[in-house]
Design a protein around this motif. Structure first.
Motif, PDB file in Angstrom:
ATOM      1  N   VAL A 139       0.844  -1.195   0.000  1.00 44.49           N
ATOM      2  CA  VAL A 139       0.000   0.000   0.000  1.00 44.49           C
ATOM      3  C   VAL A 139       0.877   1.241   0.000  1.00 44.49           C
ATOM      4  CG1 VAL A 139      -1.816   1.205   1.234  1.00 44.49           C
ATOM      5  CG2 VAL A 139      -1.753  -1.286   1.247  1.00 44.49           C
ATOM      6  N   ILE A 140       0.649   2.121  -0.976  1.00 42.91           N
ATOM      7  CA  ILE A 140       1.520   3.293  -1.092  1.00 42.91           C
ATOM      8  C   ILE A 140       0.833   4.615  -0.765  1.00 42.91           C
ATOM      9  CG2 ILE A 140       3.089   2.203  -2.730  1.00 42.91           C
ATOM     10  CD1 ILE A 140       1.636   3.778  -4.952  1.00 42.91           C
ATOM     11  N   ASN A 141      -0.494   4.598  -0.585  1.00 47.75           N
ATOM     12  CA  ASN A 141      -1.159   5.859  -0.262  1.00 47.75           C
ATOM     13  C   ASN A 141      -2.457   5.619   0.512  1.00 47.75           C
ATOM     14  OD1 ASN A 141      -3.295   5.341  -2.156  1.00 47.75           O
ATOM     15  ND2 ASN A 141      -1.930   6.031  -3.791  1.00 47.75           N
ATOM     16  N   ALA A 142      -3.059   6.709   0.980  1.00 49.71           N
ATOM     17  CA  ALA A 142      -4.260   6.623   1.816  1.00 49.71           C
ATOM     18  C   ALA A 142      -5.438   6.009   1.068  1.00 49.71           C
ATOM     19  CB  ALA A 142      -4.625   8.006   2.339  1.00 49.71           C
ATOM     20  N   ALA A 143      -5.566   6.270  -0.231  1.00 51.19           N
ATOM     21  CA  ALA A 143      -6.676   5.716  -1.018  1.00 51.19           C
ATOM     22  C   ALA A 143      -6.584   4.189  -1.071  1.00 51.19           C
ATOM     23  CB  ALA A 143      -6.686   6.306  -2.422  1.00 51.19           C
ATOM     24  N   GLU A 144      -5.378   3.661  -1.252  1.00 53.70           N
ATOM     25  CA  GLU A 144      -5.198   2.209  -1.284  1.00 53.70           C
ATOM     26  C   GLU A 144      -5.471   1.599   0.094  1.00 53.70           C
ATOM     27  OE1 GLU A 144      -1.374   1.293  -2.918  1.00 53.70           O
ATOM     28  OE2 GLU A 144      -1.961   1.958  -4.910  1.00 53.70           O
ATOM     29  N   LYS A 145      -5.036   2.268   1.148  1.00 48.65           N
ATOM     30  CA  LYS A 145      -5.299   1.771   2.500  1.00 48.65           C
ATOM     31  C   LYS A 145      -6.800   1.730   2.756  1.00 48.65           C
ATOM     32  CE  LYS A 145      -4.483   2.412   7.361  1.00 48.65           C
ATOM     33  NZ  LYS A 145      -4.077   3.262   8.430  1.00 48.65           N
ATOM     34  N   SER A 197      -8.997  -1.627   3.581  1.00 49.78           N
ATOM     35  CA  SER A 197      -9.768  -1.663   4.829  1.00 49.78           C
ATOM     36  C   SER A 197     -11.246  -1.912   4.561  1.00 49.78           C
ATOM     37  CB  SER A 197      -9.588  -0.357   5.592  1.00 49.78           C
ATOM     38  OG  SER A 197      -8.252  -0.218   6.016  1.00 49.78           O
ATOM     39  N   GLU A 198     -11.783  -1.307   3.509  1.00 43.35           N
ATOM     40  CA  GLU A 198     -13.202  -1.481   3.176  1.00 43.35           C
ATOM     41  C   GLU A 198     -13.497  -2.867   2.616  1.00 43.35           C
ATOM     42  OE1 GLU A 198     -13.995   1.754   0.525  1.00 43.35           O
ATOM     43  OE2 GLU A 198     -14.290   3.182   2.169  1.00 43.35           O
ATOM     44  N   LYS A 199     -12.539  -3.495   1.960  1.00 41.95           N
ATOM     45  CA  LYS A 199     -12.753  -4.796   1.314  1.00 41.95           C
ATOM     46  C   LYS A 199     -12.320  -5.966   2.190  1.00 41.95           C
ATOM     47  CE  LYS A 199     -14.151  -2.783  -2.392  1.00 41.95           C
ATOM     48  NZ  LYS A 199     -15.556  -2.577  -2.580  1.00 41.95           N
ATOM     49  N   SER A 200     -11.891  -5.704   3.412  1.00 46.34           N
ATOM     50  CA  SER A 200     -11.424  -6.787   4.275  1.00 46.34           C
ATOM     51  C   SER A 200     -12.586  -7.634   4.758  1.00 46.34           C
ATOM     52  CB  SER A 200     -10.650  -6.218   5.461  1.00 46.34           C
ATOM     53  OG  SER A 200     -11.514  -5.513   6.329  1.00 46.34           O
ATOM     54  N   LYS A 227     -14.543 -10.048   7.738  1.00 48.05           N
ATOM     55  CA  LYS A 227     -14.773  -9.961   9.178  1.00 48.05           C
ATOM     56  C   LYS A 227     -14.691 -11.350   9.790  1.00 48.05           C
ATOM     57  CE  LYS A 227     -17.277  -5.730   9.441  1.00 48.05           C
ATOM     58  NZ  LYS A 227     -18.150  -4.952  10.247  1.00 48.05           N
ATOM     59  N   SER A 228     -13.979 -11.438  10.871  1.00 48.58           N
ATOM     60  CA  SER A 228     -13.849 -12.691  11.606  1.00 48.58           C
ATOM     61  C   SER A 228     -13.953 -12.344  13.088  1.00 48.58           C
ATOM     62  CB  SER A 228     -12.510 -13.352  11.304  1.00 48.58           C
ATOM     63  OG  SER A 228     -12.326 -14.474  12.117  1.00 48.58           O
ATOM     64  N   SER A 229     -14.887 -12.924  13.772  1.00 49.09           N
ATOM     65  CA  SER A 229     -15.102 -12.638  15.192  1.00 49.09           C
ATOM     66  C   SER A 229     -15.339 -11.152  15.425  1.00 49.09           C
ATOM     67  CB  SER A 229     -13.909 -13.116  16.022  1.00 49.09           C
ATOM     68  OG  SER A 229     -13.678 -14.483  15.809  1.00 49.09           O
ATOM     69  N   GLY A 230     -15.987 -10.485  14.469  1.00 52.84           N
ATOM     70  CA  GLY A 230     -16.298  -9.072  14.626  1.00 52.84           C
ATOM     71  C   GLY A 230     -15.149  -8.137  14.308  1.00 52.84           C
ATOM     72  N   GLU A 231     -14.007  -8.667  13.951  1.00 51.62           N
ATOM     73  CA  GLU A 231     -12.837  -7.848  13.634  1.00 51.62           C
ATOM     74  C   GLU A 231     -12.560  -7.890  12.138  1.00 51.62           C
ATOM     75  OE1 GLU A 231     -11.018  -6.040  15.854  1.00 51.62           O
ATOM     76  OE2 GLU A 231     -12.388  -6.668  17.434  1.00 51.62           O
ATOM     77  N   LYS A 232     -12.124  -6.771  11.586  1.00 47.67           N
ATOM     78  CA  LYS A 232     -11.712  -6.756  10.186  1.00 47.67           C
ATOM     79  C   LYS A 232     -10.335  -7.392  10.081  1.00 47.67           C
ATOM     80  CE  LYS A 232     -14.312  -2.976   8.301  1.00 47.67           C
ATOM     81  NZ  LYS A 232     -14.271  -1.824   7.427  1.00 47.67           N
ATOM     82  N   GLY A 233     -10.048  -7.990   8.947  1.00 48.44           N
ATOM     83  CA  GLY A 233      -8.745  -8.599   8.775  1.00 48.44           C
ATOM     84  C   GLY A 233      -8.307  -8.606   7.327  1.00 48.44           C
ATOM     85  N   TYR A 234      -7.016  -8.586   7.113  1.00 53.17           N
ATOM     86  CA  TYR A 234      -6.438  -8.662   5.780  1.00 53.17           C
ATOM     87  C   TYR A 234      -4.966  -9.003   5.917  1.00 53.17           C
ATOM     88  CZ  TYR A 234      -6.081  -3.814   7.390  1.00 53.17           C
ATOM     89  OH  TYR A 234      -5.911  -2.703   8.155  1.00 53.17           O
ATOM     90  N   TRP A 235      -4.411  -9.548   4.868  1.00 53.05           N
ATOM     91  CA  TRP A 235      -2.977  -9.834   4.825  1.00 53.05           C
ATOM     92  C   TRP A 235      -2.315  -8.758   3.990  1.00 53.05           C
ATOM     93  CZ3 TRP A 235      -0.725 -13.462   7.714  1.00 53.05           C
ATOM     94  CH2 TRP A 235      -1.518 -14.483   8.212  1.00 53.05           C
ATOM     95  N   ILE A 236      -1.265  -8.152   4.525  1.00 48.67           N
ATOM     96  CA  ILE A 236      -0.495  -7.182   3.759  1.00 48.67           C
ATOM     97  C   ILE A 236       0.957  -7.641   3.735  1.00 48.67           C
ATOM     98  CG2 ILE A 236      -2.022  -5.226   4.184  1.00 48.67           C
ATOM     99  CD1 ILE A 236      -0.085  -4.303   6.384  1.00 48.67           C
TER     100      ILE A 236
END
Length: 70
Positions: free
Chosen positions: A15-21, A25-28, A30-39
């Motif tokens: 991730v190189i900028n705020a738009a990508e972050k 974050s929006e496309k992650s 949800k597991s146990s109510g928490e957002k998650g993603y691999w970076i």
């Protein structure tokens, strides 16, 4: 995680900028109510580094100092 991605003809996110972050974050999922993603962020020589070789410049991704596990 990276090998799993490569097996699917993909790779971990760099991730190189705020738009990508925001997008990740929006496309992650949800597991146990928490957002998650691999970076593709890791510690190398005491500094956060993306899998493409660039250094982390926006520390909002992680709030802890880099540690090589030593």
């Amino acid at each position: 995680a990276r090998e799993n991605c490569k097996g699917k003809i993909s790779d971990l996110a760099v991730v190189i900028n705020a738009a990508e972050k925001k997008y990740i974050s929006e496309k992650s999922w949800k597991s146990s109510g928490e957002k998650g993603y691999w970076i593709g962020l890791r510690v190398e020589n005491g500094k956060w580094k993306w899998v493409d070789g660039s250094y982390l410049t926006n520390n909002s991704w992680i709030q802890q100092p880099p540690s090589d596990g030593l």
